[in-house]
Design a protein around this motif. Structure first.
Motif, PDB file in Angstrom:
ATOM      1  N   LYS A   1      48.584  54.098 -25.010  1.00 54.02           N
ATOM      2  CA  LYS A   1      48.731  55.541 -25.213  1.00 54.02           C
ATOM      3  C   LYS A   1      48.692  56.261 -23.867  1.00 54.02           C
TER       4      LYS A   1
ATOM      5  N   ALA B   1      52.288  57.767 -23.857  1.00 58.83           N
ATOM      6  CA  ALA B   1      52.169  58.908 -24.774  1.00 58.83           C
ATOM      7  C   ALA B   1      53.338  59.891 -24.650  1.00 58.83           C
ATOM      8  N   ALA B   2      53.845  60.072 -23.470  1.00 59.21           N
ATOM      9  CA  ALA B   2      54.942  61.026 -23.260  1.00 59.21           C
ATOM     10  C   ALA B   2      56.317  60.414 -23.552  1.00 59.21           C
ATOM     11  N   ASN B   3      56.349  59.137 -23.842  1.00 56.36           N
ATOM     12  CA  ASN B   3      57.609  58.439 -24.087  1.00 56.36           C
ATOM     13  C   ASN B   3      57.931  58.511 -25.571  1.00 56.36           C
ATOM     14  N   ASP B   4      59.084  59.089 -25.922  1.00 56.60           N
ATOM     15  CA  ASP B   4      59.407  59.282 -27.342  1.00 56.60           C
ATOM     16  C   ASP B   4      59.779  57.986 -28.071  1.00 56.60           C
TER      17      ASP B   4
END
Length: 149
Positions: free
Chosen positions: A47, A51-54
């Motif tokens: 995470k 976390a910012a990776n879609d």
């Protein structure tokens, strides 16, 4: 060592390194109370990194008991409760303890007799409807984004 002999250099890759080399979508869910694989060894690392990776979807499960968190997280609470009581209520424990042979020395006989016992005592409706529907909805929704983008 064994993994290295079988798979070579690929066995030394971490999950983070592998995820970075892939463009696949990834669903990660973890029980907060998992003592077999604590979240700090996987979920937290992934995470923090992704976390910012879609491509990544994360779900931290907070409503599973510690004892069944790792091995039972796909089963509903009702099923887990039924499963925990099955041995005593069905007489399985007594049946097993009163076998008149060593089940390890006669595995074929044991499998046959155990299957007969389960056929007579297992509640197939509960067994077949064991899934935690909320948990599987995560997977269904995720697969929908992968298969039907």
């Amino acid at each position: 060592c064994y993994e290295y002999l079988i798979m070579g250099d690929i066995s030394t890759s971490t999950a983070v390194e592998s995820f970075k080399k892939s463009d696949a979508k990834v669903l990660v869910y973890q029980c907060i109370n998992d003592t077999v694989v604590p979240k700090k060894y996987g979920y937290d690392i992934w995470k923090r990194e992704f976390a910012a990776n879609d491509r990544f979807e994360f779900h931290l499960l907070t409503d599973h008991e510690e004892e069944g968190c790792h091995s039972q997280m796909l089963n509903s609470k009702d099923f887990i409760k039924w499963q925990e009581s099955f041995d005593d209520e069905s007489g399985y424990t007594e049946w097993f303890e009163n076998l008149d042979y060593d089940y390890q020395k006669e595995p074929e006989r044991f499998v046959k007799e155990k299957n007969a016992f389960l056929e007579a005592h297992l509640d197939r409706k509960k067994w077949a409807n064991r899934a935690d529907k909320e948990m599987f909805q995560y997977e269904i929704d995720f697969l929908g984004t992968v298969l039907l983008p």
